[in-house]
Design an enzyme around this catalytic site. Sequence first.
Site, PDB file in Angstrom:
ATOM      1  N   GLU A  96       7.353  -0.189   2.461  1.00 43.58           N
ATOM      2  CA  GLU A  96       6.711  -0.548   3.732  1.00 43.58           C
ATOM      3  C   GLU A  96       7.649  -1.387   4.564  1.00 43.58           C
ATOM      4  O   GLU A  96       7.716  -1.264   5.779  1.00 43.58           O
ATOM      5  CB  GLU A  96       5.413  -1.313   3.466  1.00 43.58           C
ATOM      6  CG  GLU A  96       4.442  -1.282   4.645  1.00 43.58           C
ATOM      7  CD  GLU A  96       4.678  -2.392   5.667  1.00 43.58           C
ATOM      8  OE1 GLU A  96       4.140  -2.274   6.783  1.00 43.58           O
ATOM      9  OE2 GLU A  96       5.385  -3.368   5.352  1.00 43.58           O
ATOM     10  N   ASP A 148       6.493  -3.920  -2.118  1.00 39.33           N
ATOM     11  CA  ASP A 148       7.838  -4.390  -1.780  1.00 39.33           C
ATOM     12  C   ASP A 148       7.756  -5.615  -0.865  1.00 39.33           C
ATOM     13  O   ASP A 148       6.709  -5.890  -0.259  1.00 39.33           O
ATOM     14  CB  ASP A 148       8.672  -3.275  -1.132  1.00 39.33           C
ATOM     15  CG  ASP A 148       8.068  -2.726   0.154  1.00 39.33           C
ATOM     16  OD1 ASP A 148       6.824  -2.697   0.257  1.00 39.33           O
ATOM     17  OD2 ASP A 148       8.828  -2.334   1.059  1.00 39.33           O
TER      18      ASP A 148
HETATM   19 ZN   LIG Z   1       3.154  -6.180   4.731  1.00 40.04          ZN
END
Ligand SMILES: [Zn+2]
Length: 384
Positions: free
Chosen positions: A135, A73
Amino acid sequence: MIDPVTLTQDLIRCRSVTPADGGALDVLEGALQPLGFFCHRLRFEESGAPAVENLYARLGTASPHFCFAGHSDVVPPGEGWARDPFSPTILDGVLYGRGAADMKSALAAFVAAVERTLANGPPKGSISLLITGDEEGPAINGTAKLMAWLEARGEKIDHCVVGEPTSVAHAGDTLKIGRRGSINFQVSVTGVQGHVGYPQKAVNPIPALAALVTQLSAQPLDKGNAHFDPSTLAFTSMDVGNSATNVIPGEARASFNIRFNDKHTPESLLGWALDRADRIAKETGTTIEFRHSVSGTSFLTQPGKFTQLVSDTVARVTGQAPVFSTSGGISDARFIKDHCPVIELGLVGATMHKIDECVALSEITRLTDIYAQLLTDYFLKPLV
Ligand SMILES: [Zn+2]
């Protein structure tokens, strides 16, 4: 042969702004399956956070088990890009696009490195990739749940490299062997509201809060140690929200953040802050309450065989031994540290999260060389 630059471009084309996957994990799976990886797609959606796609791919079942962890992501592009952030562009040897540094290039570099290593035969152990799509978001339905899932299956990782952009000038010049923890506090000081003309009939929370801010800010938390900088405390706001000039307010609030090294725990810091607050509350006749949320605890992978192996490998490839560091914010390594030794090794982070995020093609090549050598060295001299 897998070209890490082409693979990075394929990944950048996927609009994987958290929690969207944008096809990024399909691209990775498409590259990993022909290499013999067994791929698990894991969609986690509990806990009131957005549902997120994750990928766990493993080649082989034997020990030792080397894991590469990362995320597919990216943060939103923001305004002002010179070109479309999701149409990767190469200009003068530099690749531009959202995720070029953080961290689609590192994913591609590792996949290309695996292919190169496999050309010399299967690994004497196993290799896995643990890739989350969560994340840059709340990090609830990502690495933490992947680690729990692995544990429930009885799969044990022996050593892990996280491919975050942790380097300073060139890939591999810095190894993150730990991170400071982060904790946010909200303070509320309650007094007794009253008329400014009769302050003796009120209890003003503002001087109490001011004393607390001064005391918490004044005292150093520690002096740091061999691996960590001193812990820091920073107030981020003070609010009374009182627009009346003739009213002593009943409540005052403030927020602060502590970035802490391995000399502290969230509990010890809360105790420390509460101790000071209790004294001030007694002196001023106010009530002081804290709320806190822990973003991550601090950790350190003690320098030892694994850190030495990675350091030696980087030195062999680049001609320069890396610096060990624990600086910077938090990363998903915080979810892995309790399972196995973990090191962060990736690209230069200078443009991460910025507009016109970019990476030099030579750096992708350099990181691919480092990862390939690391896999070779790791299985040559088993640490477990
Ligand atoms: Zn990163």
